[in-house]
Structure formats: C-alpha cells, structure tokens
Scaffold this motif. Structure first.
Motif, PDB file in Angstrom:
ATOM      1  N   GLU A  26       0.830  -1.211   0.000  1.00 12.99           N
ATOM      2  CA  GLU A  26       0.000   0.000   0.000  1.00 12.99           C
ATOM      3  C   GLU A  26       0.862   1.258   0.000  1.00 12.99           C
ATOM      4  O   GLU A  26       0.513   2.260  -0.642  1.00 12.99           O
ATOM      5  N   ASP A  27       1.975   1.212   0.709  1.00 11.68           N
ATOM      6  CA  ASP A  27       2.929   2.324   0.698  1.00 11.68           C
ATOM      7  C   ASP A  27       3.431   2.563  -0.722  1.00 11.68           C
ATOM      8  O   ASP A  27       3.487   3.712  -1.203  1.00 11.68           O
ATOM      9  N   ALA A  28       3.777   1.481  -1.408  1.00 10.41           N
ATOM     10  CA  ALA A  28       4.272   1.595  -2.787  1.00 10.41           C
ATOM     11  C   ALA A  28       3.195   2.143  -3.714  1.00 10.41           C
ATOM     12  O   ALA A  28       3.475   2.987  -4.581  1.00 10.41           O
ATOM     13  N   VAL A  29       1.959   1.680  -3.548  1.00 13.72           N
ATOM     14  CA  VAL A  29       0.853   2.148  -4.399  1.00 13.72           C
ATOM     15  C   VAL A  29       0.637   3.645  -4.214  1.00 13.72           C
ATOM     16  O   VAL A  29       0.418   4.390  -5.179  1.00 13.72           O
ATOM     17  N   GLU A  30       0.724   4.091  -2.962  1.00 13.41           N
ATOM     18  CA  GLU A  30       0.552   5.524  -2.685  1.00 13.41           C
ATOM     19  C   GLU A  30       1.655   6.337  -3.359  1.00 13.41           C
ATOM     20  O   GLU A  30       1.404   7.392  -3.938  1.00 13.41           O
TER      21      GLU A  30
END
Length: 218
Positions: A29-33
C-alpha cells in the motif's frame, strides 16, 4: 512517458492467518501511494494450514511448536521479532490473544465481499481482527459480525457462508496458485506476468509497478 489511465492489475494470494501477509499489505500500500497512478487490486485465497480445526486448543506458540516442531522458546523469539517488524509499518500484533483457526470460511467471506464490492475493506477488517484484536475469524457468527462492520448485509453473508456458495471460488484460487507454482504467501502477480514473493520493501514493489506501468504506456 505518456500518462496512461489504464490501471496496473495486481493479484495477491494471501491467507488471513499469515502475519507476513498483513505486513506485506502495508508495504505494498505504501508503494501504491507513492506510485500515484491507478492500481487494480484483487485478493485470492491461499490456506497455509488447511488441516487446522476451527476451534484450536491453545495459543499461537502452542500451534507453531506442535505443527512446526519448534521449541516454545524459539517460537516466542520468532513471534517477538515479527511483532517488531509489524510495528514498523504501524501494526499492533497481539499473538498472546490470537485465536488460531481454520481460515476457509474467511476466504469464502472474502469472495462474498468481492461480489458485493467490499473485498479490500473485508480483507483489512479480517486481518486486523485476527492479528490485532484477538477476534475469532473461523466461525460463521463471528464472520457475519465482521461483514456487517464493513457494510455488508449480515443475513446475506450468513446465507453465503452457510451454503458455502463461494467455496468453489476459493478452490479455484488455490488451483491457480498451484498452476503458478506459488508455495508461500504473500505472493503478488502484476499484470498476469510478473511475480513478487514475500513482504518486500515498498521500494521493490514501487519499482515493479513503475516497470509494468511503463510497459503499458509503450
């Protein structure tokens, strides 16, 4: 690079009872953000211990000591290490109160939630309930209560779990995992072509998203 509105499709195989799956979820999720472009995420079923009873007698230390053949002290040290890594991504694991259980019904519920547009919310709720709140996620009554918390119709959820209407979907996910050669989770498949195993650093996920996204733009 030309901006494309086509989302990167990411299929994620994971289990509710997998501590690395929740950690990996946060890192992804960090990467997607950071990626900042559309990503279409779909979760798929994987059972790490399908022979586990719904009501397991004992705690997580007992389970791992018996099923993995590890000394209790070694298990405690390992769980402490995992809790520390979870805390680094904002998760508060509570292995002392965790209720080990069979997760097939939870996977059925995730497919019910997917059919009703709530899969991602249901996945988050189940993981948090299991690892952080000591909730039981193997019994129908408990799962129905969690389904209602994310806005799903509780009676419809109960019917779906009682008649096991989504069990074929769970088995289809597991068959696809076997076809891909997936033996451990979390496992991420990007655009049906690139596989990433484990709770990688956000930077690794970001690099993969950017690569797939740039290929889609060509």
């Amino acid at each position: 690079m030309t901006e494309s509105q086509n989302p990167v499709k990411v299929d994620i195989w994971s289990d509710i009872a997998c501590p690395w799956c929740f950690i990996g979820k946060r890192k992804f999720e960090d990467a997607v953000e950071r990626y900042g472009r559309p990503v279409d995420i779909e979760y798929h079923s994987f059972e790490l211990s399908p022979d586990t009873p719904v009501d397991f007698e004992g705690d997580e230390v007992d389970f791992l000591a018996k099923h993995k053949g590890m000394p209790a002290d070694q298990v405690k040290g390992m769980l402490s290490q995992v809790s520390g890594i979870a805390a680094e991504v904002g998760l508060a694991y509570d292995f002392e109160h965790l209720q080990h259980t069979n997760t097939v019904k939870a996977h059925e519920l995730l497919h019910f939630a997917k059919a009703n547009g709530r899969q991602r919310e249901m996945k988050e709720r189940l993981l948090s309930a299991y690892f952080e709140e000591g909730r039981h996620v193997g019994r129908i009554d408990d799962l129905v209560a969690l389904a209602a918390e994310v806005g799903l119709d509780p009676e419809e959820a109960r019917l779906a779990l009682t008649d096991a209407r989504h069990l074929p979907d769970v088995r289809a996910d597991q068959a696809q995992a076997q076809a891909y050669g997936i033996t451990g989770v979390p496992f991420f498949v990007l655009d049906g072509r690139y596989g990433i195993s484990g709770a990688q650093a956000p930077e690794a996920f970001l690099q993969a998203l950017e690569q797939v996204g740039s290929e889609a733009d060509r």
